[in-house]
Design a protein around this motif. Sequence first.
Motif, PDB file in Angstrom:
ATOM      1  N   SER A 156       0.771  -1.258  -0.026  1.00  0.00           N
ATOM      2  CA  SER A 156      -0.030  -0.059  -0.048  1.00  0.00           C
ATOM      3  C   SER A 156       0.703   1.307   0.058  1.00  0.00           C
ATOM      4  N   GLY A 157       2.144   1.271   0.081  1.00  0.00           N
ATOM      5  CA  GLY A 157       3.015   2.341  -0.059  1.00  0.00           C
ATOM      6  C   GLY A 157       3.305   2.792  -1.367  1.00  0.00           C
ATOM      7  N   GLY A 158       4.493   3.722  -1.583  1.00  0.00           N
ATOM      8  CA  GLY A 158       4.847   4.125  -2.670  1.00  0.00           C
ATOM      9  C   GLY A 158       5.192   3.169  -3.621  1.00  0.00           C
ATOM     10  N   VAL A 159       6.170   2.272  -3.354  1.00  0.00           N
ATOM     11  CA  VAL A 159       6.755   1.218  -4.397  1.00  0.00           C
ATOM     12  C   VAL A 159       5.735  -0.133  -4.242  1.00  0.00           C
ATOM     13  N   ASP A 291      -1.307  10.132  -1.818  1.00  0.00           N
ATOM     14  CA  ASP A 291      -2.096  10.343  -0.504  1.00  0.00           C
ATOM     15  C   ASP A 291      -2.158  11.731   0.034  1.00  0.00           C
ATOM     16  N   ARG A 292      -1.318  12.534   0.434  1.00  0.00           N
ATOM     17  CA  ARG A 292      -1.624  13.629   0.567  1.00  0.00           C
ATOM     18  C   ARG A 292      -0.833  14.711   0.088  1.00  0.00           C
ATOM     19  N   GLY A 313       0.165   5.101  -0.997  1.00  0.00           N
ATOM     20  CA  GLY A 313       0.906   5.662  -2.032  1.00  0.00           C
ATOM     21  C   GLY A 313       1.816   6.808  -1.870  1.00  0.00           C
ATOM     22  N   LYS A 314       1.924   7.797  -2.430  1.00  0.00           N
ATOM     23  CA  LYS A 314       2.841   8.730  -2.180  1.00  0.00           C
ATOM     24  C   LYS A 314       2.342  10.054  -1.682  1.00  0.00           C
ATOM     25  N   VAL A 315       3.361  10.783  -0.833  1.00  0.00           N
ATOM     26  CA  VAL A 315       3.230  12.004  -0.550  1.00  0.00           C
ATOM     27  C   VAL A 315       3.848  13.042  -1.271  1.00  0.00           C
ATOM     28  N   VAL A 316       3.055  13.733  -1.733  1.00  0.00           N
ATOM     29  CA  VAL A 316       3.423  14.563  -2.907  1.00  0.00           C
ATOM     30  C   VAL A 316       3.617  16.404  -2.140  1.00  0.00           C
TER      31      VAL A 316
END
Length: 319
Positions: A156-159, A291-292, A313-316
């Motif tokens: 569920s994370g970036g990778v 994500d955020r 996912g990713k924090v942008v």
Amino acid sequence: MKTVVLTKYGSSDKLRIKEVEKPVPADDEVLVKIHATSINAADMHIMNGMGRFLGFGFLKPKKTLGADIAGRVEAAGRQVSLFQPGDEVYGDLSGCGFGGFAEYVCVPEKVLAAKPANVSFQQAAAVPLAAITALKGLRDKGRIRAGHQVLINGASGGVGTYAVQLAKYFGAEVTAVCSTGKMEMVQALGADHVIDYTKEDIAQTDRRYDLILAINGYHPITKYKRMLKGTGVYVCIGGEKTQMFETFFLAPVISGRNGRKMCVLLAKPDRESLSFLSELLETGKLKPVMDRKYSLDQISDAFKYFCEGHSRGKVVIEI
């Protein structure tokens, strides 16, 4: 221009915004006005002290963090042939000194690719390092094939979100591992089976896999080996320090000569991989998961949230 400075190794409280001169590109570089960037585990590890051993300065950090960028070329050196001012680009700067947490950066043209027109700058900034890592773990190290049974621990994370999508693209049957609240999202990405690690210990399963990606958490490497088929591959991408340490030192010892393979992935950016991902983005076969979003001035808060380890996912970072 504004840039983020890490004044001391440690927590995100040591991050500061500083005004510096806009850089001038060398003959083989382009100057990119950055519209968005994103946080990766590599940034966190460097911030926490690993930067001392990666050329960021032993006693005090001397470089700006930030690997992923998406933006517009503002100027190009005399030897640049791939891009010109006005081109929209994105890329992974982890192989050329980082520097993405800023309003501008000068980078070699070889680390960039044209940004697909159907994705925003924010979406593009969420792709490079994480998606390339997932691609290399599956394709290059994992030797993924259609029909393979693939386990992704930390989906569920970036990778992980890219790994699930890419594994399905390659025709694998995917079992994804995540927490309760993220199961629905991971299933929507295409996972065939989703395991809630808060309720089920994957190491106790009788199922065997052709390929295992270990991205988060910790299980002894010996348990992962037992979960592999006879010629299966285990690729350690992240997780707790103990997991990385075990795999780095024990994998060569316990890998079978003609059977199971255990390895660590230290992914390096390359333009071929980024171009491959661009094609998938353009055709909608790969979708960034964000994500955020934070502003550059909120970089400390963004890192605090990322370091909690609960992002989807990713924090942008929007610049």
